[in-house]
Design a protein around this motif. Structure first.
Motif, short mmCIF file in Angstrom:
data_model
loop_
_atom_site.label_atom_id
_atom_site.label_comp_id
_atom_site.label_asym_id
_atom_site.label_seq_id
_atom_site.Cartn_x
_atom_site.Cartn_y
_atom_site.Cartn_z
N ARG A 260 0.65 -1.12 0.04
CA ARG A 260 -0.13 0.12 0.14
C ARG A 260 0.77 1.40 0.19
N THR A 261 0.61 2.38 -0.82
CA THR A 261 1.18 3.58 -0.60
C THR A 261 0.67 4.53 -0.14
N GLU A 262 -0.48 4.27 0.74
CA GLU A 262 -1.19 5.37 1.35
C GLU A 262 -1.61 4.97 2.86
N SER B 267 -4.18 3.82 4.99
CA SER B 267 -5.68 3.32 4.73
C SER B 267 -6.44 3.02 6.08
N ARG C 15 -6.19 13.88 3.42
CA ARG C 15 -5.77 14.40 2.06
C ARG C 15 -5.63 15.82 2.23
N LEU D 125 -1.61 14.37 3.27
CA LEU D 125 -1.23 12.82 3.41
C LEU D 125 -1.91 12.12 2.50
N PRO D 126 -1.35 11.13 1.80
CA PRO D 126 -1.70 9.91 1.00
C PRO D 126 -2.60 9.36 1.83
N ALA D 127 -4.00 9.19 1.56
CA ALA D 127 -4.78 8.31 2.15
C ALA D 127 -5.90 7.48 1.43
N ALA D 128 -6.48 6.61 1.73
CA ALA D 128 -7.47 6.01 1.18
C ALA D 128 -8.44 5.26 1.87
#
Length: 186
Positions: free
Chosen positions: A115-117, A119, A167, A171-174
């Motif tokens: 994962r790149t964000e 989560s 976001r 921040l990278p988030a999902a």
């Protein structure tokens, strides 16, 4: 060496958590106290072999995954609990830490390879199905986490709104619809 971007991201998350606590303040006269005090009673729980750990109990020195050392700031007052990557012991250790600290917030973190964000989990499912062994050498397959329990537990947090705020903070988030079936889901 300090990763400035990572340090700035951590500071943004801390500010966001403080804002969330302030905005979700209980009614006047509540026993929980002001947001700053509630924030001080936060408990950060992590799987030590997945994120980071203190070098010694009570020390301000820590080591991150990959071996990079760091020093926690003197102003850091978040309590931590190292959870073993163990189906048999992780929940017991977490419950004991909660009983000891009596936090208003419990934030459990783990690592999801690939994962790149960041989560945020929407749901935890009632199944243990390990593709690898835990630290005790156990590898449950198709077993419920809670016998005769519900099939799943959904988060009561506004997950999409939280992701949007993360976001907005850079921040990278999902949203994640599963914590998987390894110990993080346990």
């Amino acid at each position: 060496d300090l990763n400035v971007a990572a340090a700035q991201a951590v500071l943004r998350v801390a500010r966001d958590l403080q804002r969330i606590l302030r905005d979700a303040a209980p009614p006047a006269g509540s026993a929980s106290g002001p947001p700053e005090e509630r924030f001080l009673r936060a408990l950060l729980a992590a799987f030590p072999d997945r994120v980071a750990r203190r070098r010694e109990r009570g020390s301000d020195r820590a080591v991150m995954v990959g071996g990079r050392g760091l020093r926690l700031g003197a102003e850091s007052v978040v309590h931590t609990a190292e959870l073993p990557t163990s189906y048999a012991h992780s929940a017991k250790v977490l419950r004991a830490a909660i009983e000891k600290v009596k936090p208003d917030i419990v934030l459990c973190v783990g690592q999801a390879g690939g994962r790149t964000e960041l989560s945020l989990e929407r749901v935890a499912i009632n199944v243990q199905d390990a593709r690898i062994r835990d630290n005790d050498g156990k590898q449950p397959i198709d077993r419920p986490v809670v016998k005769d329990g519900p099939a799943a537990h959904f988060s009561t947090l506004p997950i999409r709104a939280c992701v949007a705020e993360m976001r907005k903070a850079g921040l990278p988030a999902a949203v994640s619809n599963t914590a998987g079936t390894f110990v993080c889901n346990h």
